[in-house]
Write an enzyme that holds these catalytic residues in place. Sequence first.
Site, short mmCIF file in Angstrom:
data_model
loop_
_atom_site.label_atom_id
_atom_site.label_comp_id
_atom_site.label_asym_id
_atom_site.label_seq_id
_atom_site.Cartn_x
_atom_site.Cartn_y
_atom_site.Cartn_z
N ASP A 180 0.85 -1.19 0.00
CA ASP A 180 0.00 0.00 0.00
C ASP A 180 0.88 1.24 0.00
OD1 ASP A 180 -2.08 -1.75 0.11
OD2 ASP A 180 -2.87 -1.07 2.04
N HIS A 232 -6.51 2.23 -4.30
CA HIS A 232 -6.63 2.42 -2.85
C HIS A 232 -7.48 3.66 -2.55
CE1 HIS A 232 -5.65 1.25 1.13
NE2 HIS A 232 -4.66 2.07 1.38
N HIS A 236 -8.74 8.10 0.16
CA HIS A 236 -8.49 7.17 1.27
C HIS A 236 -9.59 7.27 2.33
CE1 HIS A 236 -6.00 5.10 4.46
NE2 HIS A 236 -5.66 4.39 3.39
N HIS A 333 3.58 -2.09 3.90
CA HIS A 333 3.46 -0.67 3.57
C HIS A 333 4.78 -0.13 3.02
CE1 HIS A 333 -0.28 -0.91 5.93
NE2 HIS A 333 -0.65 0.15 5.23
#
Length: 364
Positions: A180, A232, A236, A333
Site C-alpha cells: 500500500d 486504494h 483514502h 506498507h
Amino acid sequence: MKRVLAFFLMALFLFMVSCSNLPTAPTETSIGSVTFTSAATSSESESSSFSTSESSSSTSTSTTRTTSTASTTASAAVTTASSTASSTSTSRTSTTTTSRTSTTTTSRSTTTTPSTTRTTTTAADPYAVYSNEDLSWWYRRPAPGERATIDAGIQSLISSYGAVWQLAPSGQKRVYLTMDAGYEFENNTTEILDIAAAKGVPITFFITGSYLNNNFGLVQRMINEGHQVGNHTQRHLRASAALETSTQTFISDLLELEMNYLSLTGRPMPKLYRPAEGGYSERSLKIAKDFAYTTVFWSFAYRDWLTDDQPDPDAAFDLIMSELHDGSILLLHAVSDTNVAILPRLIDAIRAEGYTFVLLQPQS
C-alpha cells in the site's frame, strides 16, 4: 286606385318578409384545429367547450369551450413513465358537448387558462437495502505451516461479492506480494522498485489519488517494470463512513482515481480495490462488485505503517516467514523502513521455501 296600390304594397311587403325567412347556406369559421358551423336562420344555440392540459418542461395551456349541437364527450390521458431520479406526468383531456334547439340565437365562449402540472420524485437509493455496518478486516494468525483462518460468516459474506483475502491452495506454493502506497516517504518506493528489479519480483501496489498526483514518475516506473497498480481510492476514505455521507461519495472516491489514472497513463487501471484502513461493509462490497472491482484484503499484515515507530527488522522477518502459506496475500506498507531493509533477504527466503511470486488477478 289607392286601394289597389295599398294592396300591391302590402303584398310586396309580405313577399319580402317571406323571403327573409328562407334558410341560407351555412357558414364555416375555423379557429385553430376546431371548425365552427352556423346557419343564419336555422334556429340554433351553440356553446362549445374544449379543454387541454399538458405539462412539459416549462409551459402548459388549458382551453375550454362548450358547443351546442348534440351530446358528445371524448377524453384522453397520456402519462410519461418515471426515470431513476424523477417522474413527469402529462395529461390531455378533450370534451365537446353539442345541443341544438329551435331558437335563433348563437353563442360561443372560449377560455384560455395557463396551467402547469409537474411532479418530480427522487428514486430510492438501490444500495440502501444492503447493510452499511462498519466492519474492519481481521484474520486469525496461523500456527507455522498452517493457513490463516477467518469466521465462516465473514467468509460467506465476502465470497458473495467476490472479495479475496487469500487464494485457494494451488499446489504450486504461490505468494502474492502487495504494497500500500498512500504517500512517499524517504524515497522508499524507489528502493523497493530497485530491489524488485534486481530480484525479478512482481508487486501489486495499491495507490491513492495523492500518490498518483505527487509521484507520477514512480507510478509510471511501476507500470514499465511489470508491476500492477491497484485502487486504494482517491481520498483514502473509510468505506462505511463515506457511504454514511452518500452512496455517491463512496463511488466517487473509487472511480475518480480510476479516471485520473487512465487520463495520466493512457491505460485502464486494473480492477483491484483495497479498502482504506481495511474498513468495509456489505454495501461497499456490493458497490465495488457492481463496478467490476475485486475487493482485496490480506492474509498477512503487521504494524509497519508508523514511520516513527518501526518494527525490529529481525522480528518482522521471522513473523512474515512463520505465517507464510500457499495462496498468501502479503500486505506491506511502502513507507516502512523496516520493509525496505528486510525485503532482499525476505524474497530469497520465500523462494528458498519453494514459493513463486505471482501478481493478483481480478476475479471474474
